[in-house]
Scaffold this motif. Structure first.
Motif, PDB file in Angstrom:
ATOM      1  N   GLU A 115       0.017 -33.796  28.201  1.00  0.00           N
ATOM      2  CA  GLU A 115      -0.272 -33.546  29.607  1.00  0.00           C
ATOM      3  C   GLU A 115      -1.697 -34.015  29.895  1.00  0.00           C
ATOM      4  N   ILE A 116      -1.851 -34.750  30.985  1.00  0.00           N
ATOM      5  CA  ILE A 116      -3.164 -35.275  31.361  1.00  0.00           C
ATOM      6  C   ILE A 116      -3.646 -34.517  32.595  1.00  0.00           C
ATOM      7  N   ARG A 117      -4.837 -33.925  32.454  1.00  0.00           N
ATOM      8  CA  ARG A 117      -5.422 -33.225  33.605  1.00  0.00           C
ATOM      9  C   ARG A 117      -6.271 -34.213  34.386  1.00  0.00           C
ATOM     10  N   SER A 118      -5.856 -34.461  35.600  1.00  0.00           N
ATOM     11  CA  SER A 118      -6.613 -35.335  36.492  1.00  0.00           C
ATOM     12  C   SER A 118      -6.364 -34.816  37.906  1.00  0.00           C
ATOM     13  N   VAL A 119      -6.866 -35.508  38.885  1.00  0.00           N
ATOM     14  CA  VAL A 119      -6.667 -35.070  40.277  1.00  0.00           C
ATOM     15  C   VAL A 119      -5.179 -34.919  40.572  1.00  0.00           C
ATOM     16  N   LEU A 120      -4.358 -35.846  40.064  1.00  0.00           N
ATOM     17  CA  LEU A 120      -2.926 -35.843  40.358  1.00  0.00           C
ATOM     18  C   LEU A 120      -2.073 -35.272  39.218  1.00  0.00           C
ATOM     19  N   GLY A 121      -2.609 -35.200  38.048  1.00  0.00           N
ATOM     20  CA  GLY A 121      -1.851 -34.668  36.898  1.00  0.00           C
ATOM     21  C   GLY A 121      -0.927 -35.711  36.316  1.00  0.00           C
ATOM     22  N   GLY A 122      -1.206 -36.135  35.104  1.00  0.00           N
ATOM     23  CA  GLY A 122      -0.419 -37.199  34.489  1.00  0.00           C
ATOM     24  C   GLY A 122       0.344 -36.725  33.268  1.00  0.00           C
ATOM     25  N   LEU A 123       1.105 -37.654  32.703  1.00  0.00           N
ATOM     26  CA  LEU A 123       1.905 -37.363  31.518  1.00  0.00           C
ATOM     27  C   LEU A 123       2.044 -38.637  30.688  1.00  0.00           C
ATOM     28  N   VAL A 124       1.876 -38.488  29.365  1.00  0.00           N
ATOM     29  CA  VAL A 124       2.143 -39.576  28.428  1.00  0.00           C
ATOM     30  C   VAL A 124       3.167 -39.045  27.441  1.00  0.00           C
ATOM     31  N   SER A 125       4.255 -39.781  27.264  1.00  0.00           N
ATOM     32  CA  SER A 125       5.289 -39.353  26.332  1.00  0.00           C
ATOM     33  C   SER A 125       5.693 -40.522  25.446  1.00  0.00           C
ATOM     34  N   VAL A 126       5.758 -40.264  24.148  1.00  0.00           N
ATOM     35  CA  VAL A 126       6.187 -41.288  23.200  1.00  0.00           C
ATOM     36  C   VAL A 126       7.256 -40.671  22.311  1.00  0.00           C
ATOM     37  N   THR A 127       8.386 -41.369  22.171  1.00  0.00           N
ATOM     38  CA  THR A 127       9.470 -40.842  21.345  1.00  0.00           C
ATOM     39  C   THR A 127       9.647 -41.716  20.104  1.00  0.00           C
ATOM     40  N   ALA A 128      10.220 -41.108  19.079  1.00  0.00           N
ATOM     41  CA  ALA A 128      10.392 -41.832  17.822  1.00  0.00           C
ATOM     42  C   ALA A 128      11.630 -41.330  17.090  1.00  0.00           C
ATOM     43  N   THR A 129      12.173 -42.202  16.266  1.00  0.00           N
ATOM     44  CA  THR A 129      13.197 -41.792  15.306  1.00  0.00           C
ATOM     45  C   THR A 129      12.493 -41.613  13.968  1.00  0.00           C
ATOM     46  N   PHE A 130      13.094 -40.829  13.085  1.00  0.00           N
ATOM     47  CA  PHE A 130      12.490 -40.688  11.763  1.00  0.00           C
ATOM     48  C   PHE A 130      13.560 -40.686  10.684  1.00  0.00           C
ATOM     49  N   GLU A 131      13.123 -41.030   9.484  1.00  0.00           N
ATOM     50  CA  GLU A 131      14.023 -41.082   8.335  1.00  0.00           C
ATOM     51  C   GLU A 131      13.348 -40.381   7.159  1.00  0.00           C
ATOM     52  N   PRO A 132      13.963 -39.322   6.630  1.00  0.00           N
ATOM     53  CA  PRO A 132      13.361 -38.633   5.482  1.00  0.00           C
ATOM     54  C   PRO A 132      13.302 -39.555   4.265  1.00  0.00           C
ATOM     55  N   VAL A 133      12.151 -39.551   3.587  1.00  0.00           N
ATOM     56  CA  VAL A 133      12.010 -40.351   2.367  1.00  0.00           C
ATOM     57  C   VAL A 133      11.648 -39.471   1.163  1.00  0.00           C
ATOM     58  N   SER A 134      11.379 -38.189   1.421  1.00  0.00           N
ATOM     59  CA  SER A 134      11.147 -37.224   0.342  1.00  0.00           C
ATOM     60  C   SER A 134      11.388 -35.834   0.924  1.00  0.00           C
ATOM     61  N   GLU A 135      11.103 -34.794   0.158  1.00  0.00           N
ATOM     62  CA  GLU A 135      11.300 -33.423   0.651  1.00  0.00           C
ATOM     63  C   GLU A 135      10.311 -33.066   1.752  1.00  0.00           C
ATOM     64  N   LYS A 136       9.187 -33.812   1.829  1.00  0.00           N
ATOM     65  CA  LYS A 136       8.138 -33.495   2.800  1.00  0.00           C
ATOM     66  C   LYS A 136       7.833 -34.622   3.776  1.00  0.00           C
ATOM     67  N   ARG A 137       8.215 -35.855   3.435  1.00  0.00           N
ATOM     68  CA  ARG A 137       7.758 -37.010   4.208  1.00  0.00           C
ATOM     69  C   ARG A 137       8.886 -37.700   4.947  1.00  0.00           C
ATOM     70  N   VAL A 138       8.559 -38.154   6.169  1.00  0.00           N
ATOM     71  CA  VAL A 138       9.488 -38.973   6.952  1.00  0.00           C
ATOM     72  C   VAL A 138       8.786 -40.257   7.377  1.00  0.00           C
ATOM     73  N   ASN A 139       9.541 -41.348   7.412  1.00  0.00           N
ATOM     74  CA  ASN A 139       9.062 -42.573   8.044  1.00  0.00           C
ATOM     75  C   ASN A 139       9.363 -42.462   9.526  1.00  0.00           C
ATOM     76  N   VAL A 140       8.393 -42.832  10.350  1.00  0.00           N
ATOM     77  CA  VAL A 140       8.510 -42.665  11.798  1.00  0.00           C
ATOM     78  C   VAL A 140       8.466 -44.020  12.476  1.00  0.00           C
ATOM     79  N   CYS A 141       9.430 -44.248  13.379  1.00  0.00           N
ATOM     80  CA  CYS A 141       9.494 -45.515  14.107  1.00  0.00           C
ATOM     81  C   CYS A 141       9.534 -45.225  15.611  1.00  0.00           C
ATOM     82  N   PHE A 142       8.439 -45.525  16.302  1.00  0.00           N
ATOM     83  CA  PHE A 142       8.360 -45.261  17.739  1.00  0.00           C
ATOM     84  C   PHE A 142       9.254 -46.236  18.502  1.00  0.00           C
ATOM     85  N   ASP A 143       9.953 -45.705  19.524  1.00  0.00           N
ATOM     86  CA  ASP A 143      10.898 -46.587  20.224  1.00  0.00           C
ATOM     87  C   ASP A 143      10.816 -46.539  21.754  1.00  0.00           C
TER      88      ASP A 143
END
Length: 198
Positions: free
Chosen positions: A98-126
């Motif tokens: 959420e961006i606080r400005s006179v009008l109020g903005g928004l930035v959104s980024v989505t991604a898919t992920f693939e588990p590669v270990s018990e703790k780690r995922v590879n992330v690919c923004f789309d």
């Protein structure tokens, strides 16, 4: 002991405004030491299989990510709340700032992920969306994510909605601490993220 360590970390990051005000190298080093102490007592050895804990909406409390904190450096813009919504079954992550400005903005980024270990995922923004909260119809993270899932592409008059190139090298994210209220992660650029369940 973990409760004391959590309180210790929360007290240390509280005055930093998610890392924006953490300018002192000693302060940063102290926070990272407290992060590492908590990671060493992680109660969830296989976080990616702890679906009930990991799924849902997380609010960012602290980060060392210059990419995220850099949003606040733009004139007339101030970084508001930052959320990350995790959906394990769909293997998707939704990041909302959420961006606080006179009008109020928004930035959104989505991604898919693939588990590669018990703790780690590879992330690919789309997908990335920029716009005013009012024209995008933003009310809350859950409401907006639902709207994104039902809309392949927002109308240009609502906001800028574009596909992120799949040619980019995927990043990775590791969950190094997870319990019912807190998650700590480390990214491929050396960034640390401390989040609480929203």
């Amino acid at each position: 002991m973990t409760m004391l360590e959590k309180t210790d970390l929360l007290d240390a990051i509280a005055p930093t405004n998610r890392g924006l005000l953490a300018d002192d190298p000693e302060q940063k080093a102290d926070i990272l030491k407290k992060v590492a102490r908590l990671e060493a007592s992680n109660p969830t050895s296989n976080p990616l299989s702890a679906i009930d804990l990991l799924n849902g909406n997380w609010q960012l409390l602290y980060t060392t990510s210059t990419e995220l904190l850099g949003i606040d450096r733009f004139p007339l813009l101030a970084l508001g709340n930052i959320y990350q919504w995790v959906q394990i079954e769909q293997m998707r992550i939704y990041n909302l700032a959420e961006i606080r400005s006179v009008l109020g903005g928004l930035v959104s980024v989505t991604a898919t992920f693939e588990p590669v270990s018990e703790k780690r995922v590879n992330v690919c923004f789309d997908r990335a969306i920029f716009g005013l909260q009012s024209t995008l119809g933003y009310q809350s993270p859950s409401q907006f994510i639902e709207a994104m899932q039902q809309t392949d592409k927002f109308n240009f008059f609502k906001g800028i909605d574009f596909t992120v190139s799949s040619n980019r090298e995927p990043g990775w994210l590791e969950v190094t601490y997870l319990d019912q209220t807190m998650r700590i992660g480390r990214g491929n650029q050396g960034s640390v993220f401390v989040l609480r369940k929203a």
